[in-house]
Design an enzyme around this catalytic site. Structure first.
Site, PDB file in Angstrom:
ATOM      1  N   ASP A 261      43.661  51.636  46.326  1.00 42.73           N
ATOM      2  CA  ASP A 261      42.116  50.735  45.926  1.00 42.73           C
ATOM      3  C   ASP A 261      41.210  50.784  45.391  1.00 42.73           C
ATOM      4  O   ASP A 261      39.859  51.433  46.787  1.00 42.73           O
ATOM      5  CB  ASP A 261      42.009  49.579  47.810  1.00 42.73           C
ATOM      6  CG  ASP A 261      41.258  48.505  47.298  1.00 42.73           C
ATOM      7  OD1 ASP A 261      40.589  48.254  46.222  1.00 42.73           O
ATOM      8  OD2 ASP A 261      40.775  47.504  48.315  1.00 42.73           O
ATOM      9  N   GLU A 295      32.731  47.709  42.756  1.00 42.74           N
ATOM     10  CA  GLU A 295      33.463  46.282  42.975  1.00 42.74           C
ATOM     11  C   GLU A 295      33.159  45.892  44.250  1.00 42.74           C
ATOM     12  O   GLU A 295      33.707  44.445  44.271  1.00 42.74           O
ATOM     13  CB  GLU A 295      34.501  46.278  42.455  1.00 42.74           C
ATOM     14  CG  GLU A 295      35.963  45.948  42.637  1.00 42.74           C
ATOM     15  CD  GLU A 295      36.562  44.981  43.457  1.00 42.74           C
ATOM     16  OE1 GLU A 295      37.422  44.279  43.447  1.00 42.74           O
ATOM     17  OE2 GLU A 295      36.611  45.637  44.356  1.00 42.74           O
ATOM     18  N   HIS A 421      41.089  49.402  52.631  1.00 43.97           N
ATOM     19  CA  HIS A 421      39.586  49.371  53.135  1.00 43.97           C
ATOM     20  C   HIS A 421      39.491  49.681  54.319  1.00 43.97           C
ATOM     21  O   HIS A 421      38.707  50.176  55.328  1.00 43.97           O
ATOM     22  CB  HIS A 421      39.481  47.928  53.276  1.00 43.97           C
ATOM     23  CG  HIS A 421      38.701  47.337  51.960  1.00 43.97           C
ATOM     24  ND1 HIS A 421      38.279  46.225  51.715  1.00 43.97           N
ATOM     25  CD2 HIS A 421      39.432  47.412  50.527  1.00 43.97           C
ATOM     26  CE1 HIS A 421      38.056  45.979  50.938  1.00 43.97           C
ATOM     27  NE2 HIS A 421      38.543  46.556  50.348  1.00 43.97           N
TER      28      HIS A 421
END
Length: 483
Positions: A261, A295, A421
């Site tokens: 990610d 983002e 994350h």
């Protein structure tokens, strides 16, 4: 001094690129091996910048790498677009300690995190659990003002929970993860006036919820206005009045390297740009690759880019946008953005884009599932100005269902990406088979879009797409390790 540092960075990146130049130019079509090469370079950047590629850590070095790669191996017009952000910073080590009924010390980054845009604070207050998941006003009917709100993750955004909790008098907010994947690392999108912490599932379960618990919280956080940047690369051929944007976000969260990610989507975007160059693809429509910054702070890079399009009347030139965010989740499913959820005026065109990926997976004999078209990633700002969108996704913090386990393998009732994350989102977190399958789908669909004559009319009519044989069989790089 700054210019000297920049030159050193450019020289270093150029030397790195030269190490694989011959093999890259020898490849034909899309190469998953090259995608993995880029991911390893992203990992090296994170290793040298506090294990992160967030704006305050390794993001600028990642931008340097992408820009140097494009300028060395393609003829694209490469620009860097600066924009301002409110950079969030935590100073010192936050404190979370249960004072009553017994003393329990929680460890920062192990048991809890500070969400981006959390407020600062030094307080001691009782804790009360919020009913349900804290997404409606009814959940706070019995919540006592002046308490810390303990809220389970799920069903609505972190910001929605925080805003309701503060409205009903919470002096701090503890968000508890709903699976055992670790601490919550996320953003509130906008600054809060109270400390907002993300707890592990285990830490949340151990908290005394009888109403007698009292906690001490110390968070020293601040927000500074600073600059970050997008990278935009436009092909030299194809109609500039009929542009297909292929986007991915280049930043990570502060908590980890962000290799899945969203290194996975960004590396795929970079390899597609290079593959089109190697193949000499004859483009009817211009392709514009975009690597968006910030983002993870709330789609700030794509918002800034779309705002610039609006200001220069450039929206009319964009025919479609495809987005690639998280293509290598270790417990993956093959997700296609569900264009049928789009607004009425762009629904048919968005469905046509979705159908391109469907046809590809059908031709490959691979299962797929629709995934929510909710604007959660960088295609969101494009949807808001009426641009048809599509894209691929292999899953984040939500759990794989039993039915999906039967279709894709992996683990049911476990997160698609248990390192979402987190610090463990390294190159070892990538499922290379899934990444290969999603990357080739992205490549074949994007190539078909930029080769399609009368693209606007074709999308508006619903497409009726079948993958052209010359794209399906000749130019998709397949290696034995991915079969």
């Amino acid at each position: 001094m700054a210019s000297k540092y920049f030159m050193i960075c450019v020289v270093a990146v150029t030397l790195l690129l030269s190490l694989f130049s011959e093999s890259v130019h020898a490849q034909q079509g899309f190469s998953s091996e090259n995608v993995m090469h880029h991911l390893r370079e992203f990992q090296k950047i994170a290793d040298e910048h506090n294990d992160s590629r967030s704006p305050e850590n390794g993001y600028n070095a990642t931008v340097d790498y992408v820009v140097a790669t494009l300028r060395n191996y393609t003829q694209y017009d490469v620009t860097v677009q600066p924009f301002t952000i409110e950079a969030f910073k935590v100073d010192g080590t936050p404190v979370l300690q249960q004072q009553q009924p017994s003393s329990v010390q929680y460890t920062y980054k192990v048991d809890f995190s500070v969400l981006t845009y959390s407020g600062a604070g030094d307080l001691e207050a009782p804790l009360s659990a919020v009913a349900q998941v804290g997404c409606s006003k009814e959940d706070y009917a019995e919540f006592p003002r002046g308490h810390i709100a303990l809220i389970q993750r799920g069903e609505c955004s972190f910001k929605a929970k925080e805003a309701l909790a503060v409205e009903y008098g919470a002096v701090a907010v503890f968000l508890v993860n709903n699976d055992p994947s670790g601490v919550i690392s996320g953003t509130l999108d906008q600054p809060s006036n109270v400390p907002v912490l993300g707890l592990t599932n285990e830490a949340g379960r151990l908290i005394d919820q009888s109403g007698s618990a009292v906690f001490k919280v110390i968070v020293d956080a601040k927000i500074q206005v600073t600059y970050t940047q997008n990278v935009i690369a436009s092909s030299p051929t194809g109609s500039a009045k009929n542009v297909v944007v292929s986007g991915s976000h280049l930043d990570s969260v502060p908590a980890g390297p962000g290799i899945n990610d969203n290194g996975s989507g960004s590396a795929t975007n970079l390899e597609m740009a290079m593959a089109f160059e190697r193949l000499g693809v004859q483009m009817e429509n211009q392709v514009r690759f975009a690597w968006f910054g910030a983002e993870e702070l709330g789609l700030l890079g794509s918002k800034a880019y779309v705002k610039s399009l609006v200001q220069t009347d450039g929206v009319r030139d964009i025919v479609a946008m495809v987005n690639y965010d998280m293509l290598g989740s270790p417990n993956f499913f093959r997700g296609i953005y569900n264009g049928s959820e789009g607004a009425e005026h762009i629904r048919t065109a968005s469905e046509a884009i979705s159908l391109m990926y469907v046809r590809h997976f059908q031709d490959e004999g691979l299962a797929w599932d629709p995934t929510s078209f909710d604007g959660r990633s960088d295609y969101g700002p494009f949807l808001e100005v009426g641009i048809p969108c599509g894209g691929l996704f292999t899953g984040a913090e939500k759990q794989k269902t039993v039915a999906q386990r039967a279709k894709y393998g992996g683990l049911a009732n476990a997160a698609y990406d248990p390192c979402y994350h987190q610090a463990c989102d390294t190159v070892e977190n990538i499922d290379q088979l899934g990444l290969h399958q999603m990357g080739t789908a992205a490549f074949t669909a994007l190539r078909a879009l930029i080769e399609q004559p009368n693209l606007r009319q074709w999308l508006a009519s619903g497409g009726d797409y079948r993958l052209p044989e010359h794209i399906r069989t000749e130019h998709v790089k397949r290696t034995s390790q991915f079969q």
